[in-house]
Write a protein that holds these residues in place. Structure first.
Motif, short mmCIF file in Angstrom:
data_model
loop_
_atom_site.label_atom_id
_atom_site.label_comp_id
_atom_site.label_asym_id
_atom_site.label_seq_id
_atom_site.Cartn_x
_atom_site.Cartn_y
_atom_site.Cartn_z
N LEU A 1 27.58 35.50 10.99
CA LEU A 1 26.27 35.28 11.63
C LEU A 1 26.23 33.91 12.31
O LEU A 1 25.72 33.78 13.42
CB LEU A 1 25.15 35.40 10.60
CG LEU A 1 24.91 36.80 10.03
CD1 LEU A 1 23.96 36.73 8.84
CD2 LEU A 1 24.38 37.75 11.09
N GLY A 2 26.75 32.89 11.64
CA GLY A 2 26.77 31.54 12.22
C GLY A 2 27.54 31.50 13.52
O GLY A 2 27.11 30.90 14.51
N GLY B 1 25.06 28.99 15.43
CA GLY B 1 24.09 28.24 14.64
C GLY B 1 24.73 27.18 13.77
O GLY B 1 25.91 26.84 13.91
N GLU B 2 23.93 26.66 12.88
CA GLU B 2 24.36 25.64 11.92
C GLU B 2 24.30 26.29 10.54
O GLU B 2 23.22 26.65 10.08
CB GLU B 2 23.40 24.45 12.01
CG GLU B 2 23.74 23.29 11.13
CD GLU B 2 22.77 22.15 11.35
OE1 GLU B 2 22.83 21.48 12.39
OE2 GLU B 2 21.91 21.96 10.45
N LEU B 3 25.45 26.44 9.92
CA LEU B 3 25.55 27.14 8.64
C LEU B 3 25.56 26.16 7.48
O LEU B 3 26.43 25.30 7.41
CB LEU B 3 26.82 28.01 8.63
CG LEU B 3 27.23 28.65 7.31
CD1 LEU B 3 26.12 29.53 6.74
CD2 LEU B 3 28.50 29.45 7.50
N HIS B 4 24.58 26.30 6.60
CA HIS B 4 24.52 25.51 5.37
C HIS B 4 24.99 26.42 4.24
O HIS B 4 24.25 27.33 3.83
CB HIS B 4 23.09 25.01 5.12
CG HIS B 4 22.63 24.04 6.15
ND1 HIS B 4 22.52 22.71 5.91
CD2 HIS B 4 22.28 24.23 7.46
CE1 HIS B 4 22.10 22.09 7.01
NE2 HIS B 4 21.95 23.00 7.96
N LEU B 5 26.21 26.19 3.75
CA LEU B 5 26.83 27.07 2.76
C LEU B 5 26.23 26.89 1.37
O LEU B 5 25.49 25.93 1.11
CB LEU B 5 28.34 26.80 2.71
CG LEU B 5 29.11 27.22 3.96
CD1 LEU B 5 30.46 26.53 4.01
CD2 LEU B 5 29.29 28.73 3.97
N GLU C 1 21.30 31.32 -5.74
CA GLU C 1 21.93 30.40 -4.79
C GLU C 1 21.53 30.82 -3.38
O GLU C 1 21.36 32.00 -3.10
CB GLU C 1 23.45 30.46 -4.91
CG GLU C 1 23.98 29.97 -6.24
CD GLU C 1 25.50 30.02 -6.25
OE1 GLU C 1 26.12 29.13 -5.66
OE2 GLU C 1 26.03 30.98 -6.84
N ASN C 2 21.40 29.83 -2.48
CA ASN C 2 20.99 30.10 -1.11
C ASN C 2 21.93 29.47 -0.09
O ASN C 2 22.45 28.38 -0.32
CB ASN C 2 19.58 29.53 -0.85
CG ASN C 2 18.54 30.21 -1.69
OD1 ASN C 2 18.37 31.42 -1.62
ND2 ASN C 2 17.84 29.44 -2.51
N ALA C 3 22.11 30.16 1.02
CA ALA C 3 22.80 29.63 2.19
C ALA C 3 21.88 29.89 3.37
O ALA C 3 21.06 30.81 3.34
CB ALA C 3 24.14 30.33 2.39
N TYR C 4 22.00 29.05 4.41
CA TYR C 4 21.12 29.17 5.57
C TYR C 4 21.91 29.11 6.87
O TYR C 4 22.83 28.29 6.99
CB TYR C 4 20.09 28.02 5.58
CG TYR C 4 19.19 28.00 4.39
CD1 TYR C 4 17.98 28.70 4.41
CD2 TYR C 4 19.51 27.30 3.25
CE1 TYR C 4 17.14 28.70 3.32
CE2 TYR C 4 18.69 27.30 2.14
CZ TYR C 4 17.50 28.00 2.18
OH TYR C 4 16.68 28.00 1.08
N ILE C 5 21.54 29.95 7.80
CA ILE C 5 22.05 29.87 9.16
C ILE C 5 20.87 29.43 10.00
O ILE C 5 19.91 30.19 10.18
CB ILE C 5 22.60 31.22 9.68
CG1 ILE C 5 23.77 31.70 8.82
CG2 ILE C 5 23.07 31.08 11.13
CD1 ILE C 5 23.37 32.74 7.83
N LYS C 6 20.91 28.19 10.48
CA LYS C 6 19.78 27.64 11.25
C LYS C 6 20.06 27.77 12.74
O LYS C 6 21.16 27.48 13.20
CB LYS C 6 19.55 26.18 10.86
CG LYS C 6 19.16 26.04 9.39
CD LYS C 6 18.77 24.65 9.01
CE LYS C 6 18.36 24.64 7.56
NZ LYS C 6 17.72 23.39 7.18
#
Length: 143
Positions: free
Chosen positions: A121-122, A127-131, A2-7
């Motif tokens: 971190l977000g 940033g924009e956090l994609h959970l 599984e992945n999450a992203y902080i853009k």
């Protein structure tokens, strides 16, 4: 996995990110949680960050967080960039992001800590956090 992203979007307080920046943010996280533990007279630092930071692949910008605690196992953290199209700009823009990955061996405890780290971190980077569940949290000032 599984992945999450902080853009890091244009409104973020930082526009680029390196693996060392992420390590510094984790060290800062450990520092502030240990201060909380001192105030509470409790060994909170080990509970808040039950991992050792192992650099597995600096060439591809990946960190490996490994734990020896029973409830936790591992989290993988990476840094990357992508080209995004913006309607207001002709050329595609580079956007940096932090990717947090739960490997197959990750536990529910790892997922909880990963969510906690992502939110930290977000918020810190605005940033924009994609959970992991696909939802998006916006930590930057929106117009």
């Amino acid at each position: 996995m599984e992945n999450a992203y902080i853009k890091l979007v244009s409104a973020s307080n930082k526009q680029s990110m390196t693996l060392n920046d992420v390590k510094e943010l984790f060290n800062y996280y450990k520092e502030i949680t240990s201060k909380t533990g001192t105030q509470l007279d409790w060994e909170y630092a080990e509970t808040a960050f039950p991992y050792q930071i192992k650099e597995v692949d600096t060439e591809n910008n990946w960190l490996y967080l490994k734990s020896n605690e029973p409830k936790y196992n591992a989290i993988i953290v990476g840094v990357g960039k992508e080209l995004i199209e913006d309607d207001n700009v002709d050329d595609p823009q580079e956007q940096f992001y932090i990717q947090v990955t739960l490997p197959q061996v990750a536990t529910y405890g790892d997922k909880g800590k990963a969510n906690e780290f992502c939110k930290f971190l977000g918020k810190k980077l605005e940033g924009e956090l994609h959970l992991f569940n696909g939802r998006v949290m916006y930590y930057y000032k929106r117009k």
